[in-house]
Design a protein around this motif. Sequence first.
Motif, PDB file in Angstrom:
ATOM      1  N   GLU A   1       0.834  -1.208   0.000  1.00 34.39           N
ATOM      2  CA  GLU A   1       0.000   0.000   0.000  1.00 34.39           C
ATOM      3  C   GLU A   1       0.866   1.255   0.000  1.00 34.39           C
ATOM      4  O   GLU A   1       0.599   2.217  -0.728  1.00 34.39           O
ATOM      5  N   GLU A   2       1.921   1.250   0.820  1.00 30.79           N
ATOM      6  CA  GLU A   2       2.804   2.414   0.910  1.00 30.79           C
ATOM      7  C   GLU A   2       3.552   2.676  -0.397  1.00 30.79           C
ATOM      8  O   GLU A   2       3.931   3.808  -0.685  1.00 30.79           O
ATOM      9  N   HIS A   3       3.750   1.610  -1.186  1.00 30.51           N
ATOM     10  CA  HIS A   3       4.562   1.750  -2.393  1.00 30.51           C
ATOM     11  C   HIS A   3       3.728   1.666  -3.674  1.00 30.51           C
ATOM     12  O   HIS A   3       4.277   1.432  -4.761  1.00 30.51           O
ATOM     13  N   GLY A   4       2.408   1.847  -3.517  1.00 32.76           N
ATOM     14  CA  GLY A   4       1.552   1.931  -4.689  1.00 32.76           C
ATOM     15  C   GLY A   4       1.390   0.649  -5.468  1.00 32.76           C
ATOM     16  O   GLY A   4       1.135   0.673  -6.680  1.00 32.76           O
ATOM     17  N   LYS A   5       1.514  -0.483  -4.789  1.00 33.88           N
ATOM     18  CA  LYS A   5       1.319  -1.771  -5.445  1.00 33.88           C
ATOM     19  C   LYS A   5      -0.165  -2.150  -5.399  1.00 33.88           C
ATOM     20  O   LYS A   5      -0.927  -1.612  -4.589  1.00 33.88           O
ATOM     21  N   PRO A   6      -0.587  -3.091  -6.219  1.00 33.49           N
ATOM     22  CA  PRO A   6      -1.993  -3.506  -6.214  1.00 33.49           C
ATOM     23  C   PRO A   6      -2.442  -3.986  -4.844  1.00 33.49           C
ATOM     24  O   PRO A   6      -1.670  -4.588  -4.089  1.00 33.49           O
ATOM     25  N   ALA A   7      -3.708  -3.713  -4.512  1.00 32.71           N
ATOM     26  CA  ALA A   7      -4.242  -4.074  -3.191  1.00 32.71           C
ATOM     27  C   ALA A   7      -4.249  -5.580  -2.978  1.00 32.71           C
ATOM     28  O   ALA A   7      -4.175  -6.043  -1.843  1.00 32.71           O
ATOM     29  N   ASP A   8      -4.352  -6.338  -4.078  1.00 32.30           N
ATOM     30  CA  ASP A   8      -4.403  -7.797  -3.946  1.00 32.30           C
ATOM     31  C   ASP A   8      -3.036  -8.447  -4.186  1.00 32.30           C
ATOM     32  O   ASP A   8      -2.943  -9.630  -4.516  1.00 32.30           O
ATOM     33  N   ALA A   9      -1.976  -7.656  -4.008  1.00 32.17           N
ATOM     34  CA  ALA A   9      -0.625  -8.177  -4.240  1.00 32.17           C
ATOM     35  C   ALA A   9      -0.311  -9.324  -3.293  1.00 32.17           C
ATOM     36  O   ALA A   9      -0.714  -9.329  -2.130  1.00 32.17           O
ATOM     37  N   THR A  10       0.408 -10.317  -3.798  1.00 24.52           N
ATOM     38  CA  THR A  10       0.793 -11.498  -3.028  1.00 24.52           C
ATOM     39  C   THR A  10       2.301 -11.683  -3.123  1.00 24.52           C
ATOM     40  O   THR A  10       2.960 -11.075  -3.980  1.00 24.52           O
ATOM     41  N   PRO A  11       2.877 -12.538  -2.271  1.00 27.56           N
ATOM     42  CA  PRO A  11       4.307 -12.829  -2.419  1.00 27.56           C
ATOM     43  C   PRO A  11       4.656 -13.321  -3.815  1.00 27.56           C
ATOM     44  O   PRO A  11       5.706 -12.964  -4.364  1.00 27.56           O
ATOM     45  N   ALA A  12       3.762 -14.115  -4.411  1.00 30.48           N
ATOM     46  CA  ALA A  12       4.035 -14.642  -5.747  1.00 30.48           C
ATOM     47  C   ALA A  12       4.074 -13.533  -6.793  1.00 30.48           C
ATOM     48  O   ALA A  12       4.917 -13.544  -7.701  1.00 30.48           O
ATOM     49  N   SER A  13       3.181 -12.539  -6.642  1.00 35.06           N
ATOM     50  CA  SER A  13       3.120 -11.479  -7.649  1.00 35.06           C
ATOM     51  C   SER A  13       4.206 -10.425  -7.462  1.00 35.06           C
ATOM     52  O   SER A  13       4.524  -9.693  -8.407  1.00 35.06           O
ATOM     53  N   LEU A  14       4.781 -10.340  -6.252  1.00 32.34           N
ATOM     54  CA  LEU A  14       5.767  -9.296  -5.977  1.00 32.34           C
ATOM     55  C   LEU A  14       7.200  -9.816  -5.852  1.00 32.34           C
ATOM     56  O   LEU A  14       8.125  -9.020  -5.650  1.00 32.34           O
ATOM     57  N   ARG A  15       7.381 -11.107  -5.974  1.00 35.95           N
ATOM     58  CA  ARG A  15       8.702 -11.683  -5.684  1.00 35.95           C
ATOM     59  C   ARG A  15       9.791 -11.178  -6.635  1.00 35.95           C
ATOM     60  O   ARG A  15      10.976 -11.215  -6.309  1.00 35.95           O
ATOM     61  N   GLU A  16       9.413 -10.697  -7.818  1.00 34.72           N
ATOM     62  CA  GLU A  16      10.387 -10.154  -8.773  1.00 34.72           C
ATOM     63  C   GLU A  16      10.304  -8.636  -8.881  1.00 34.72           C
ATOM     64  O   GLU A  16      10.956  -8.037  -9.722  1.00 34.72           O
ATOM     65  N   ASP A  17       9.486  -8.005  -8.017  1.00 32.50           N
ATOM     66  CA  ASP A  17       9.313  -6.553  -8.074  1.00 32.50           C
ATOM     67  C   ASP A  17      10.629  -5.856  -7.686  1.00 32.50           C
ATOM     68  O   ASP A  17      11.203  -6.144  -6.620  1.00 32.50           O
ATOM     69  N   PRO A  18      11.123  -4.940  -8.530  1.00 25.53           N
ATOM     70  CA  PRO A  18      12.422  -4.302  -8.256  1.00 25.53           C
ATOM     71  C   PRO A  18      12.471  -3.565  -6.914  1.00 25.53           C
ATOM     72  O   PRO A  18      13.491  -3.619  -6.213  1.00 25.53           O
ATOM     73  N   GLU A  19      11.385  -2.870  -6.553  1.00 24.72           N
ATOM     74  CA  GLU A  19      11.388  -2.136  -5.279  1.00 24.72           C
ATOM     75  C   GLU A  19      11.438  -3.099  -4.103  1.00 24.72           C
ATOM     76  O   GLU A  19      12.145  -2.859  -3.113  1.00 24.72           O
ATOM     77  N   LEU A  20      10.675  -4.189  -4.198  1.00 20.13           N
ATOM     78  CA  LEU A  20      10.684  -5.164  -3.109  1.00 20.13           C
ATOM     79  C   LEU A  20      12.046  -5.836  -3.001  1.00 20.13           C
ATOM     80  O   LEU A  20      12.582  -6.024  -1.897  1.00 20.13           O
ATOM     81  N   LEU A  21      12.629  -6.192  -4.143  1.00 21.74           N
ATOM     82  CA  LEU A  21      13.949  -6.831  -4.113  1.00 21.74           C
ATOM     83  C   LEU A  21      14.996  -5.890  -3.524  1.00 21.74           C
ATOM     84  O   LEU A  21      15.905  -6.327  -2.804  1.00 21.74           O
ATOM     85  N   ALA A  22      14.857  -4.602  -3.796  1.00 23.81           N
ATOM     86  CA  ALA A  22      15.795  -3.630  -3.209  1.00 23.81           C
ATOM     87  C   ALA A  22      15.639  -3.567  -1.696  1.00 23.81           C
ATOM     88  O   ALA A  22      16.623  -3.435  -0.950  1.00 23.81           O
ATOM     89  N   GLU A  23      14.387  -3.676  -1.215  1.00 28.80           N
ATOM     90  CA  GLU A  23      14.137  -3.664   0.237  1.00 28.80           C
ATOM     91  C   GLU A  23      14.733  -4.911   0.886  1.00 28.80           C
ATOM     92  O   GLU A  23      15.359  -4.834   1.949  1.00 28.80           O
TER      93      GLU A  23
END
Length: 598
Positions: free
Chosen positions: A516-538
């Motif tokens: 939510e803080e980073h403007g990702k979809p509300a229904d985001a899951t670990p599977a959908s975000l596991r390759e997200d560049p911002e998440l990987l940077a975190e």
Amino acid sequence: MREFSLPALYEVPADGNLTDIVRRNAVRHPDVAVLGRKVDGGWQDVTARVFQNEVRAAAKGLIASGVRAGDRVALMSRTRYEWTLLDFAIWSAGAVTVPVYETSSAEQVQWILEDSGAVACLVETDTHAAVLDSLRERLPDLARVWQIDRDGVAELGRAGADLSDEAVEERSSVAGADDPATLVYTSGTTGRPKGCVLTHRSFFAECGNVVERLKPLFRTGECSVLLFLPVAHVFGRLVEVAALMAPIKLGHAPDVKNLTDELASFRPTLILGVPRVFEKVYNAARAKARADGKGRIFDRAADTAIAYSRALDTPAGPSLGLRIRHRVLDKLVYGKLRAVLGGRGEYAISGGAPLGERLGHFFRGIGFTVLEGYGLTESCAATAFNPWDRQKIGTVGQPLPGSVVRIADDGEVLLHGEHLFARYWNNEAATAEALADAWFHTGDIGTLDEDGYLAITGRKKEIIVTAGGKNVAPAVMEDRVRAHALVAECMVVGDGRPFVGALITLDGEFLGRWAEEHGKPADATPASLREDPELLAEIQRAVDDGNAAVSKAESVRKFRVLAAEFTEDSGHLTPSLKLKRNVVAKDYAGDIEALYHG
């Protein structure tokens, strides 16, 4: 080789058993509330006299139903008042309790009941009863089953209504100090669980010395503890027996999802938990502060608390400026954090895994000292812990009074003392291997400092040897990475590989807030975000923090975020939340290969 010991503070009875605690409390403290029972959403006091009567009634039912002295009786339930009641009732019937995790699979239940030869079982829910029903034909020794949620305790009372008090007193005195009190089956990170035979003497030596060494935390009539650990786990059993031995008021919380509410209503003075509980408290408070636009204030308060705690260990102590800043932040932040933990507590005891030095300083700095300890099923829970008045953050404390800790030449931690298990049930070979030369070989690697404080640095069997020949103990790295709010679990890999890597799972609770803080979809899951560049940077920042604590050869060079969490239900965590490394390595072999060949 180095060893350290402390003199015993508690004289273990030459004979007798744990039922003596119930009788003694009823005589010495008949009207003192020794337990709290949840009734219609509120807490109801249970005095020592009432508890004795309820234990006696349930024991009569067991005896009348054919349970004999020395029989094994299984108990499968969440953490609730009836668990403790029935545990002491089983002992009062002269029998041996066999705890079963309420999340156990049918295969695990079958093995434990079959191996122990249990003649009866007390279960909690319809689901548990259904598991037992599916196994009855394969468990010929199992004669009786009672269900707590189907009026099972009252049923026991009716069954034993015609039995005299004297009959129970006679039966409850049959077991001696060296007879089995319980068979606690190890969580089974590898192979089939082994049944650790813990005697009444084991519990007396363990709990008696814990209570004496931590006396200010166990003041009768003033102190209380809320038990939310599984009582099927030996740490939960320590809480149960030690609280009644003191005695202090003991409450039970079956659902950790509502833990904050339970703490607020019961208001314990003492909390016992695993590091993940304290990590969650910190991460939840930080996330809430950030959501409310107060993230900078919280971070400043956290840094101040840690600095204040570290200064307490210096000869000069905190400076005047630090004391003033700490006092201001106590009103703004720390008091609210202590309120989340019930508002009355000043101490907690943490075990099961390393807490982490930063977290230890944070909690001490806010006025809620977490005393880290160390133990195993075979040591009847704590075999070392930090004393309330001489804490050394970053260690698991000094040996249990009356016991000895030795560091072998290869770094393995060896134990000796009356608190240790007697043997593995039906497993002479494993017993001989574990208790070689009258010392229990823990399999853990550790060090002892000049004051006898123990530090655990890893597991012998978990030492990773890279292709370059570097020995890597994964615990330090894993603990640092897991401290990040987004990380649920971290497993370091690299045995026989050219470099160290890691598998990382995301914490579902905090992932939603981060998304939510980073403007990702509300229904985001670990599977959908596991390759997200911002998440990987975190996550990379969490890995960088871990790498700062180890040498370059031990540092994680690549990591892989997994699509799902490790859970007990998935088979990747034990009930005490330890990683089943062999299972993870097998199930995620493709992800491990991708680290090196992707």
